[in-house]
Scaffold this motif. Structure first.
Motif, mmCIF file in Angstrom:
data_model
loop_
_atom_site.group_PDB
_atom_site.id
_atom_site.type_symbol
_atom_site.label_atom_id
_atom_site.label_comp_id
_atom_site.label_asym_id
_atom_site.label_seq_id
_atom_site.Cartn_x
_atom_site.Cartn_y
_atom_site.Cartn_z
ATOM 1 N N LYS A 113 0.845 -1.209 0.000
ATOM 2 C CA LYS A 113 0.000 0.000 0.000
ATOM 3 C C LYS A 113 0.877 1.255 0.000
ATOM 4 O O LYS A 113 0.635 2.185 -0.766
ATOM 5 C CB LYS A 113 -0.914 -0.013 1.224
ATOM 6 C CG LYS A 113 -1.866 1.147 1.294
ATOM 7 C CD LYS A 113 -2.744 1.054 2.515
ATOM 8 C CE LYS A 113 -3.619 2.288 2.637
ATOM 9 N NZ LYS A 113 -4.417 2.289 3.862
ATOM 10 N N GLU A 114 1.904 1.276 0.845
ATOM 11 C CA GLU A 114 2.791 2.443 0.896
ATOM 12 C C GLU A 114 3.526 2.634 -0.423
ATOM 13 O O GLU A 114 3.675 3.765 -0.894
ATOM 14 C CB GLU A 114 3.801 2.279 2.040
ATOM 15 C CG GLU A 114 3.199 2.447 3.406
ATOM 16 C CD GLU A 114 4.148 2.050 4.534
ATOM 17 O OE1 GLU A 114 5.286 1.612 4.249
ATOM 18 O OE2 GLU A 114 3.746 2.182 5.702
ATOM 19 N N LYS A 121 1.797 9.205 -5.843
ATOM 20 C CA LYS A 121 2.217 10.562 -5.502
ATOM 21 C C LYS A 121 3.233 11.067 -6.514
ATOM 22 O O LYS A 121 3.157 12.204 -6.976
ATOM 23 C CB LYS A 121 2.806 10.572 -4.080
ATOM 24 C CG LYS A 121 3.057 11.936 -3.535
ATOM 25 C CD LYS A 121 3.489 11.845 -2.080
ATOM 26 C CE LYS A 121 3.714 13.217 -1.507
ATOM 27 N NZ LYS A 121 4.120 13.170 -0.107
ATOM 28 N N GLU A 122 4.187 10.218 -6.859
ATOM 29 C CA GLU A 122 5.192 10.604 -7.859
ATOM 30 C C GLU A 122 4.543 10.812 -9.226
ATOM 31 O O GLU A 122 4.895 11.737 -9.943
ATOM 32 C CB GLU A 122 6.296 9.546 -7.942
ATOM 33 C CG GLU A 122 7.216 9.528 -6.749
ATOM 34 C CD GLU A 122 7.899 10.856 -6.494
ATOM 35 O OE1 GLU A 122 8.418 11.456 -7.450
ATOM 36 O OE2 GLU A 122 7.885 11.305 -5.332
ATOM 37 N N LYS A 134 7.405 26.930 -16.181
ATOM 38 C CA LYS A 134 7.247 25.567 -15.696
ATOM 39 C C LYS A 134 5.956 25.505 -14.888
ATOM 40 O O LYS A 134 5.716 26.337 -14.025
ATOM 41 C CB LYS A 134 8.442 25.216 -14.806
ATOM 42 C CG LYS A 134 8.380 23.865 -14.177
ATOM 43 C CD LYS A 134 9.628 23.644 -13.319
ATOM 44 C CE LYS A 134 9.456 22.434 -12.454
ATOM 45 N NZ LYS A 134 10.580 22.225 -11.568
ATOM 46 N N ILE A 135 5.109 24.522 -15.169
ATOM 47 C CA ILE A 135 3.838 24.369 -14.474
ATOM 48 C C ILE A 135 3.810 22.980 -13.839
ATOM 49 O O ILE A 135 3.950 21.984 -14.533
ATOM 50 C CB ILE A 135 2.645 24.491 -15.451
ATOM 51 C CG1 ILE A 135 2.665 25.843 -16.163
ATOM 52 C CG2 ILE A 135 1.332 24.260 -14.716
ATOM 53 C CD1 ILE A 135 1.678 25.931 -17.302
ATOM 54 N N GLU A 136 3.642 22.948 -12.508
ATOM 55 C CA GLU A 136 3.497 21.651 -11.844
ATOM 56 C C GLU A 136 2.071 21.181 -12.064
ATOM 57 O O GLU A 136 1.121 21.928 -11.834
ATOM 58 C CB GLU A 136 3.806 21.754 -10.359
ATOM 59 C CG GLU A 136 3.791 20.394 -9.699
ATOM 60 C CD GLU A 136 4.337 20.403 -8.292
ATOM 61 O OE1 GLU A 136 5.302 21.129 -8.029
ATOM 62 O OE2 GLU A 136 3.777 19.687 -7.469
ATOM 63 N N PHE A 137 1.928 19.958 -12.513
ATOM 64 C CA PHE A 137 0.630 19.425 -12.870
ATOM 65 C C PHE A 137 0.313 18.244 -11.962
ATOM 66 O O PHE A 137 1.003 17.244 -11.962
ATOM 67 C CB PHE A 137 0.641 18.982 -14.337
ATOM 68 C CG PHE A 137 -0.688 18.505 -14.830
ATOM 69 C CD1 PHE A 137 -1.680 19.420 -15.138
ATOM 70 C CD2 PHE A 137 -0.948 17.162 -14.992
ATOM 71 C CE1 PHE A 137 -2.919 18.980 -15.590
ATOM 72 C CE2 PHE A 137 -2.179 16.721 -15.438
ATOM 73 C CZ PHE A 137 -3.164 17.634 -15.746
ATOM 74 N N ASN A 138 -0.741 18.406 -11.149
ATOM 75 C CA ASN A 138 -1.224 17.313 -10.310
ATOM 76 C C ASN A 138 -2.718 17.515 -10.096
ATOM 77 O O ASN A 138 -3.319 18.443 -10.640
ATOM 78 C CB ASN A 138 -0.450 17.228 -8.984
ATOM 79 C CG ASN A 138 -0.559 18.493 -8.154
ATOM 80 O OD1 ASN A 138 -1.592 19.151 -8.157
ATOM 81 N ND2 ASN A 138 0.517 18.834 -7.460
#
Length: 161
Positions: A113-114, A121-122, A134-138
């Motif tokens: 699970k971890e 997450k990555e 630069k645009i962080e996309f999440n």
């Protein structure tokens, strides 16, 4: 017992018979064997008419607690009582191993699970580059963009009217 527990048993003395055995969860993948204990066994002169003397050593102190060792002692006593007068150490070791397998499976599930959460997450932190910045996309940044986009569309519709 020596032939069955190859590599897991260390003979301390022949008379009285005394040895230590490593008992682990018996998984093929060593990286997933989290739980292990060591037992020291000494056969009294009257064995198997009496219980062998046994001492437990915690070789997984971060994972096993007092209640787990109480459970192992209960397994030892219950198995020994049911086999009094017969060879019993193999059955005792196997019953304790079964308990450790159950305990280990909990830690394996937790690790899986971890690992999956870490992977997701990555994956969610993938970065998108444009010529401007630069645009962080999440998930969080996308949700914010979608909300802002919806509000901007409403403004444009109102201006067009």
């Amino acid at each position: 017992l020596l032939s069955i527990c190859v590599g897991e048993i260390e003979v301390i003395s022949d008379l009285p018979i005394c040895y230590e055995v490593d008992i682990k969860s018996d998984r093929d993948d060593e990286d997933l064997n989290f739980v292990q204990i060591r037992i020291k066994v000494e056969y009294p002169k009257d064995y198997p008419k009496v219980f062998p003397k046994i001492q437990f050593k915690n070789t997984s102190p971060k994972l096993l607690g007092v209640s787990d060792f109480n459970a192992c002692e209960k397994i030892f006593k219950d198995t020994a009582e049911s086999l009094i007068g017969e060879q019993m150490m193999f059955a005792i070791i196997e019953n304790i191993r079964e308990f450790l397998i159950e305990k280990n499976d909990v830690f394996v599930e937790q690790k899986i699970k971890e690992d999956e959460e870490r992977r997701l997450k990555e994956e969610n932190k993938s970065t998108m580059y444009t010529t401007e910045k630069k645009i962080e996309f999440n998930r969080e940044t996308f949700t914010k963009w979608l909300k802002d986009f919806g509000e901007e569309r409403k403004k444009l519709k109102l201006e067009a009217l």
